[in-house]
Design a protein around this motif. Structure first.
Motif, PDB file in Angstrom:
ATOM      1  N   VAL A  49      -4.650 -23.917  56.063  1.00  0.00           N
ATOM      2  CA  VAL A  49      -5.117 -23.473  54.757  1.00  0.00           C
ATOM      3  C   VAL A  49      -5.883 -24.598  54.057  1.00  0.00           C
ATOM      4  CG1 VAL A  49      -3.043 -24.047  53.428  1.00  0.00           C
ATOM      5  CG2 VAL A  49      -4.491 -22.159  52.704  1.00  0.00           C
ATOM      6  N   MET A  53      -9.608 -24.016  52.724  1.00  0.00           N
ATOM      7  CA  MET A  53      -9.984 -24.204  51.327  1.00  0.00           C
ATOM      8  C   MET A  53     -11.155 -25.159  51.193  1.00  0.00           C
ATOM      9  SD  MET A  53      -6.238 -24.201  49.501  1.00  0.00           S
ATOM     10  CE  MET A  53      -6.765 -24.047  47.800  1.00  0.00           C
ATOM     11  N   GLU A  64     -10.641 -15.945  50.569  1.00  0.00           N
ATOM     12  CA  GLU A  64     -10.654 -14.544  50.994  1.00  0.00           C
ATOM     13  C   GLU A  64     -12.065 -14.023  51.281  1.00  0.00           C
ATOM     14  OE1 GLU A  64      -8.856 -15.732  48.542  1.00  0.00           O
ATOM     15  OE2 GLU A  64      -6.809 -14.987  48.736  1.00  0.00           O
TER      16      GLU A  64
ATOM     17  N   GLU B   5      -2.665 -34.124  54.657  1.00  0.00           N
ATOM     18  CA  GLU B   5      -3.383 -33.120  53.878  1.00  0.00           C
ATOM     19  C   GLU B   5      -3.137 -33.058  52.382  1.00  0.00           C
ATOM     20  OE1 GLU B   5      -5.926 -31.024  53.959  1.00  0.00           O
ATOM     21  OE2 GLU B   5      -6.197 -30.558  56.038  1.00  0.00           O
ATOM     22  N   ILE B   7      -1.280 -31.039  49.995  1.00  0.00           N
ATOM     23  CA  ILE B   7      -1.528 -29.730  49.411  1.00  0.00           C
ATOM     24  C   ILE B   7      -0.333 -29.336  48.556  1.00  0.00           C
ATOM     25  CG2 ILE B   7      -1.634 -27.276  50.017  1.00  0.00           C
ATOM     26  CD1 ILE B   7      -3.450 -27.921  52.202  1.00  0.00           C
ATOM     27  N   ASN B  46       1.326 -27.643  56.142  1.00  0.00           N
ATOM     28  CA  ASN B  46       0.089 -27.031  55.768  1.00  0.00           C
ATOM     29  C   ASN B  46      -0.103 -25.794  56.644  1.00  0.00           C
ATOM     30  OD1 ASN B  46      -2.553 -26.751  55.123  1.00  0.00           O
ATOM     31  ND2 ASN B  46      -3.227 -28.708  55.934  1.00  0.00           N
ATOM     32  N   PRO B  47       0.277 -24.620  56.146  1.00  0.00           N
ATOM     33  CA  PRO B  47       0.286 -23.435  57.000  1.00  0.00           C
ATOM     34  C   PRO B  47      -1.097 -23.021  57.472  1.00  0.00           C
ATOM     35  CG  PRO B  47       0.535 -22.807  54.711  1.00  0.00           C
ATOM     36  CD  PRO B  47       0.608 -24.294  54.748  1.00  0.00           C
ATOM     37  N   ALA B  52      -1.124 -18.202  55.059  1.00  0.00           N
ATOM     38  CA  ALA B  52      -1.387 -18.416  53.631  1.00  0.00           C
ATOM     39  C   ALA B  52      -1.884 -17.132  52.974  1.00  0.00           C
ATOM     40  CB  ALA B  52      -2.408 -19.534  53.439  1.00  0.00           C
ATOM     41  N   ALA B  62      -4.484 -14.823  44.671  1.00  0.00           N
ATOM     42  CA  ALA B  62      -5.434 -15.426  45.603  1.00  0.00           C
ATOM     43  C   ALA B  62      -4.812 -16.642  46.273  1.00  0.00           C
ATOM     44  CB  ALA B  62      -6.702 -15.842  44.863  1.00  0.00           C
ATOM     45  N   VAL B  63      -5.299 -16.975  47.439  1.00  0.00           N
ATOM     46  CA  VAL B  63      -4.830 -18.153  48.159  1.00  0.00           C
ATOM     47  C   VAL B  63      -4.914 -19.388  47.273  1.00  0.00           C
ATOM     48  CG1 VAL B  63      -5.323 -19.707  50.081  1.00  0.00           C
ATOM     49  CG2 VAL B  63      -5.390 -17.249  50.436  1.00  0.00           C
ATOM     50  N   GLU B  64      -6.000 -19.498  46.509  1.00  0.00           N
ATOM     51  CA  GLU B  64      -6.202 -20.655  45.643  1.00  0.00           C
ATOM     52  C   GLU B  64      -5.194 -20.734  44.507  1.00  0.00           C
ATOM     53  OE1 GLU B  64      -8.567 -18.736  46.779  1.00  0.00           O
ATOM     54  OE2 GLU B  64     -10.174 -19.989  47.590  1.00  0.00           O
ATOM     55  N   PHE B  67      -1.963 -22.113  46.707  1.00  0.00           N
ATOM     56  CA  PHE B  67      -2.116 -23.456  47.273  1.00  0.00           C
ATOM     57  C   PHE B  67      -3.252 -24.186  46.572  1.00  0.00           C
ATOM     58  CE2 PHE B  67      -0.361 -20.772  50.600  1.00  0.00           C
ATOM     59  CZ  PHE B  67       0.698 -21.545  51.073  1.00  0.00           C
ATOM     60  N   GLU B  68      -3.040 -25.484  46.364  1.00  0.00           N
ATOM     61  CA  GLU B  68      -4.097 -26.275  45.741  1.00  0.00           C
ATOM     62  C   GLU B  68      -4.372 -27.536  46.531  1.00  0.00           C
ATOM     63  OE1 GLU B  68      -3.604 -27.078  41.543  1.00  0.00           O
ATOM     64  OE2 GLU B  68      -2.430 -25.242  41.334  1.00  0.00           O
ATOM     65  N   LEU B  69      -5.634 -27.834  46.693  1.00  0.00           N
ATOM     66  CA  LEU B  69      -6.026 -29.058  47.381  1.00  0.00           C
ATOM     67  C   LEU B  69      -5.697 -30.256  46.506  1.00  0.00           C
ATOM     68  CD1 LEU B  69      -9.494 -28.167  48.890  1.00  0.00           C
ATOM     69  CD2 LEU B  69      -7.341 -28.526  50.083  1.00  0.00           C
TER      70      LEU B  69
END
Lengths: 76, 76
Positions: A49, A53, A64, B5, B7, B46-47, B52, B62-64, B67-69
């Motif tokens: 992920v 991202m 997405e 990563e 995250i 980190n999947p 995710a 939403a994925v965002e 999860f956040e970078l």
DNA sequence: TGCGAATGTATATTAAGCTTTACATAGTGT
DNA sequence: ACACTATGTAAAGCTTAATATACATTCGCA
């Protein structure tokens, strides 16, 4: 039987939209090798992920919009 | 120096918002084991983007949002 | 016509996601 | 006190994401 993840991606389309950015350029921008980009484009695997991202971020779109689940309904 | 990563995730928060859904329930719904959910919550890894997205889908976000970078700017 | 740039294929190796099993702790209820 | 449920920790093992390297193909261009 859904051992393989079955994820579609629009990496190539987005690369071409982004002024013909090359696989190598994209790889550099997200910090992976060209092989990784190529393998993802070819659907050979299902990135982390974090990488997903960063890729979406390069193109300014949501995860997405770049990757789509196979919509097999459930998870098996 | 960002080889790892880094995250952040809001898995726990979302679980609690979702009527106190347990780790096991969530694991079942996305087709992984409880250990996997726990390890993700704990930031141990980190999947895949497939997982995710299935997680985000369960919570309807939403994925965002899940999860956040690390926002370290570049990729290194 | 031959060079360089971009993509594709193949294979071997390393790193990491995910599973399985087992046990430990804290809270809840009887 | 005892059982039950949810969470946490840990280690071994399997699968797959990601690297590295090498070579082949197509295309544009000087």
């Amino acid at each position: 039987m859904k051992s393989r993840e079955d994820i579609r991606n629009h990496l190539r389309r987005q690369r071409l939209l982004a002024d013909g950015m090359t696989q190598q350029d994209l790889a550099d921008r997200v910090g992976v090798t060209r092989q990784t980009i190529l393998s993802i484009e070819k659907g050979k695997y299902n990135p982390s992920v974090g990488l997903a991202m960063r890729l979406a971020q390069v193109f300014g779109i949501a995860v997405e919009e770049l990757f789509e689940l196979g919509e097999g309904g459930g998870h098996d």
